[in-house]
Design a protein around this motif. Structure first.
Motif, short mmCIF file in Angstrom:
data_model
loop_
_atom_site.label_atom_id
_atom_site.label_comp_id
_atom_site.label_asym_id
_atom_site.label_seq_id
_atom_site.Cartn_x
_atom_site.Cartn_y
_atom_site.Cartn_z
N HIS A 147 0.84 -1.20 0.00
CA HIS A 147 0.00 0.00 0.00
C HIS A 147 0.88 1.26 0.00
CE1 HIS A 147 -2.12 3.19 2.33
NE2 HIS A 147 -3.05 2.94 1.43
N ASN A 148 1.83 1.31 0.91
CA ASN A 148 2.73 2.48 0.99
C ASN A 148 3.55 2.65 -0.28
OD1 ASN A 148 1.76 3.03 3.56
ND2 ASN A 148 3.43 1.96 4.59
N ALA A 149 4.02 1.54 -0.83
CA ALA A 149 4.80 1.61 -2.07
C ALA A 149 3.94 2.10 -3.23
CB ALA A 149 5.40 0.24 -2.39
N SER A 150 2.69 1.68 -3.25
CA SER A 150 1.78 2.14 -4.32
C SER A 150 1.55 3.64 -4.23
CB SER A 150 0.45 1.37 -4.24
OG SER A 150 0.66 0.01 -4.51
N TRP A 151 1.34 4.14 -3.01
CA TRP A 151 1.17 5.60 -2.85
C TRP A 151 2.43 6.34 -3.31
CZ3 TRP A 151 -2.95 8.31 -2.70
CH2 TRP A 151 -4.10 7.86 -2.08
N ARG A 152 3.60 5.84 -2.91
CA ARG A 152 4.86 6.49 -3.30
C ARG A 152 5.01 6.52 -4.82
NH1 ARG A 152 6.96 3.85 1.27
NH2 ARG A 152 7.82 5.30 2.76
N ALA A 153 4.56 5.44 -5.47
CA ALA A 153 4.69 5.34 -6.93
C ALA A 153 3.58 6.11 -7.66
CB ALA A 153 4.66 3.87 -7.35
N GLY A 154 2.63 6.69 -6.90
CA GLY A 154 1.56 7.45 -7.52
C GLY A 154 0.43 6.59 -8.06
N ASP A 155 0.40 5.33 -7.68
CA ASP A 155 -0.64 4.41 -8.14
C ASP A 155 -1.81 4.46 -7.16
OD1 ASP A 155 -2.24 2.36 -9.05
OD2 ASP A 155 -0.62 0.87 -9.15
#
Length: 192
Positions: free
Chosen positions: A163-171
């Motif tokens: 979830h956090n990685a997706s937010w960071r990637a703008g997804d």
């Protein structure tokens, strides 16, 4: 991608790693022998490693991608490592230290626990090295920090990382879907 096909490929890859591991293990089997042998197999021979270059990339939290790229973060590499060991009859404990994730063999009356730092090449550690990891973050040590983490918590942490990685990637779309999955994880652990 088809989820069922991806899961089948993951199981087949884990099975193949376990077959190779099983061929090199002495009998009777000791957990310490298995973790030493698997560390050599995965990290020295097969080139698995912690992803220090792109630590927060979403693919580091997806087991199929970790198997393909041979890179991951501590928790995903731990899940992979433990899954291979389980296939040869060795149960490992998941250890969620503050700031880092490790594995541990289970102690016996004659053998202390061995901790495995899969992010750092499968380095084998004792309790003192675990304490050094924690105190390096400026956190006080407690022996309770090496208490095994239940698998439900491991999965929740993995989903939270994704979830956090997706937010960071703008997804944003994937991040919102993962929020729902996190809510389900939370609901299922409170109901248990």
């Amino acid at each position: 991608r088809e989820p069922e096909a991806g899961a089948a490929r993951c199981r087949a890859a884990l099975d193949a790693l376990a077959v190779r591991l099983g061929r090199r293990l002495p009998r009777p089997l000791e957990a310490a022998d298995a973790v030493k042998a698997l560390s050599a197999q995965l990290f020295a021979e097969d080139g698995f490693r912690g992803n220090e270059v792109d630590y927060y990339a979403p693919q580091n939290s997806l087991l199929d991608r970790v198997l393909e790229s041979r890179t991951g973060i501590p928790i995903s590499l731990s899940v992979l490592f433990a899954a291979v060991c389980r296939r040869v009859g060795v149960q490992l404990d998941m250890i969620g230290l503050p700031g880092h994730f490790l594995l541990a063999t289970r102690p016996t009356p004659t053998t202390p626990r061995t901790f495995v730092d899969v992010f750092n090449g499968g380095r084998l550690l004792g309790l003192r090295e675990c304490e050094e990891i924690v105190t390096s973050y400026g956190i006080g040590w407690s022996d309770s920090m090496v208490t095994p983490v239940p698998m439900s918590e491991v999965w929740t942490r993995m989903v939270r990382n994704l979830h956090n990685a997706s937010w960071r990637a703008g997804d944003v779309t994937n991040a919102r879907l993962l929020e729902h999955l996190l809510a389900c994880c939370s609901a299922s652990t409170t109901a248990a």
